[in-house]
Write a protein that holds these residues in place. Structure first.
Motif, mmCIF file in Angstrom:
data_model
loop_
_atom_site.group_PDB
_atom_site.id
_atom_site.type_symbol
_atom_site.label_atom_id
_atom_site.label_comp_id
_atom_site.label_asym_id
_atom_site.label_seq_id
_atom_site.Cartn_x
_atom_site.Cartn_y
_atom_site.Cartn_z
ATOM 1 N N THR A 53 0.845 -1.186 0.000
ATOM 2 C CA THR A 53 0.000 0.000 0.000
ATOM 3 C C THR A 53 0.888 1.246 0.000
ATOM 4 N N LEU B 40 1.636 6.496 4.226
ATOM 5 C CA LEU B 40 0.974 7.779 4.480
ATOM 6 C C LEU B 40 1.899 8.795 5.119
ATOM 7 N N LEU C 239 -2.465 13.152 0.558
ATOM 8 C CA LEU C 239 -3.133 12.193 1.435
ATOM 9 C C LEU C 239 -4.374 11.624 0.756
ATOM 10 N N ARG C 240 -5.120 12.482 0.067
ATOM 11 C CA ARG C 240 -6.330 12.021 -0.632
ATOM 12 C C ARG C 240 -5.980 10.984 -1.699
ATOM 13 N N SER C 241 -4.959 11.270 -2.495
ATOM 14 C CA SER C 241 -4.552 10.329 -3.543
ATOM 15 C C SER C 241 -4.093 9.000 -2.945
ATOM 16 N N ALA C 242 -3.314 9.076 -1.869
ATOM 17 C CA ALA C 242 -2.828 7.855 -1.221
ATOM 18 C C ALA C 242 -3.986 7.027 -0.693
ATOM 19 N N ASN C 243 -4.981 7.681 -0.089
ATOM 20 C CA ASN C 243 -6.131 6.952 0.457
ATOM 21 C C ASN C 243 -6.954 6.305 -0.662
ATOM 22 N N ILE C 244 -7.079 6.999 -1.794
ATOM 23 C CA ILE C 244 -7.832 6.439 -2.928
ATOM 24 C C ILE C 244 -7.147 5.170 -3.436
ATOM 25 N N ASN D 59 -5.013 3.249 -1.821
ATOM 26 C CA ASN D 59 -5.070 2.197 -0.796
ATOM 27 C C ASN D 59 -6.457 1.558 -0.721
ATOM 28 N N THR D 60 -7.510 2.373 -0.895
ATOM 29 C CA THR D 60 -8.868 1.827 -0.917
ATOM 30 C C THR D 60 -9.048 0.886 -2.108
ATOM 31 N N GLN E 253 -7.308 -2.314 -1.321
ATOM 32 C CA GLN E 253 -8.077 -3.064 -0.320
ATOM 33 C C GLN E 253 -9.272 -3.758 -0.968
#
Length: 310
Positions: free
Chosen positions: A149, A152, A164-169, A171-172, A175
């Protein structure tokens, strides 16, 4: 003091220098301009530099205080010209050509000049590191590794804002891929290997293509379950002597061929049993000798059995 009128340097057009009347000397020389004319030249040069033209220069032939002003002005404008050139070069190299190792280099290593070099290079590195992390994670996914992943944090500093937004997208996405893959594997193993019919993939929170894929897997598992169960019911009925059941599930392709073969078998079994029962009743019960079992379309063992009865 006399000074030779300077020519424009570096191929650039210099400001309009005030022309002074020539002396009576045989040498080509002019008198130094008055102070207000020095200031007028400096002002025009400053305005040119303010408008973003860093090619302007003050005459290098000036002496005294005007000469010092000219030297310092020229150093400043040269430093700005070099900084602009380096920013264009690195912007082209990093932003368009993908040469992510390029950094700006300035000759002025003093004070704010050095700070600007460090700030710009730090900005480039801060922009590239999250991108490098995303690339690393996506490359792992492309190779079938769903354990990687996007981190962060960068060098101990947490990602913020769009990073952070791009990383979370990403990673989602990874997942959801992991959950989807695990569920498909589980259903395939339960239905296809373990024979546990009725299994369904459960992937919470999916939408779009992920939902379509999940629905497709569940539809496949449901169809297989219905087909196998219907075939099993008919086979069980035949084994129990019930020849009234047939496969009714809607199927296609090779499953349709299997359905037709089993139904034909059931029909032949029913015809054979009916004929054997009829002949047995006529000969054994009614005393009508000469009866023959007639089972149309039979072959192989069915024909042999029919011939044996006859």
């Amino acid at each position: 003091m006399e000074t030779t009128v300077p020519k424009p340097t570096n191929g650039q057009t210099a400001p309009d220098y005030p022309q002074m009347p020539p002396t009576h000397s045989s040498s080509v020389a002019v008198l130094e301009p008055p102070e207000h004319e020095y200031l007028a030249i400096v002002l025009r040069s400053l305005e040119t530099m303010k408008n973003g033209d860093f090619s302007v220069r003050l005459p290098v032939a000036w002496t005294g205080l005007p000469g010092k002003i000219a030297d310092n002005f020229n150093e400043i404008v040269i430093a700005n010209e070099q900084m602009a050139s380096e920013l264009r070069r690195v912007g082209q190299a990093v932003g368009k050509e993908g040469k992510t190792r390029e950094r700006i280099r300035v000759k002025q290593q003093r004070g704010a000049w050095d700070e600007m070099e460090v700030s710009v290079n730090t900005l480039v590195e801060d922009l590239l590191r999250p991108t490098t992390e995303v690339t690393r994670a996506i490359a792992a996914v492309a190779q079938g590794n769903l354990t990687q992943t996007v981190r962060l944090d960068v060098d101990g500093r947490p990602l913020e804002g769009e990073f952070l937004r791009s990383a979370n997208i990403v990673n989602t996405m990874i997942q959801q891929l992991g959950v989807f893959t695990a569920e498909v594997t589980r259903v395939a193993r339960e239905v296809g290997t373990d024979g546990k019919l009725g299994g369904q993939a459960m992937v919470p929170g999916v939408a779009g293509t992920w939902k379509d894929l999940t629905d497709s897997v569940n539809s496949m598992a449901s169809n297989l379950t219905g087909q196998v169960r219907n075939i099993a019911e008919v086979a069980t009925a035949v084994a129990s002597g019930d020849l009234s059941r047939k496969i009714t599930v809607d199927v296609r392709g090779e499953i349709l061929q299997l359905k037709e073969a089993i139904n034909t078998m059931v029909d032949q079994l029913r015809s054979f049993a009916s004929e054997v029962t009829r002949v047995a009743r006529e000969v054994g019960t009614d005393g009508k000798l000469g009866g023959q079992a007639v089972v149309p379309g039979v072959a192989g063992t069915w024909k042999d059995l029919t011939d044996s009865v006859n």
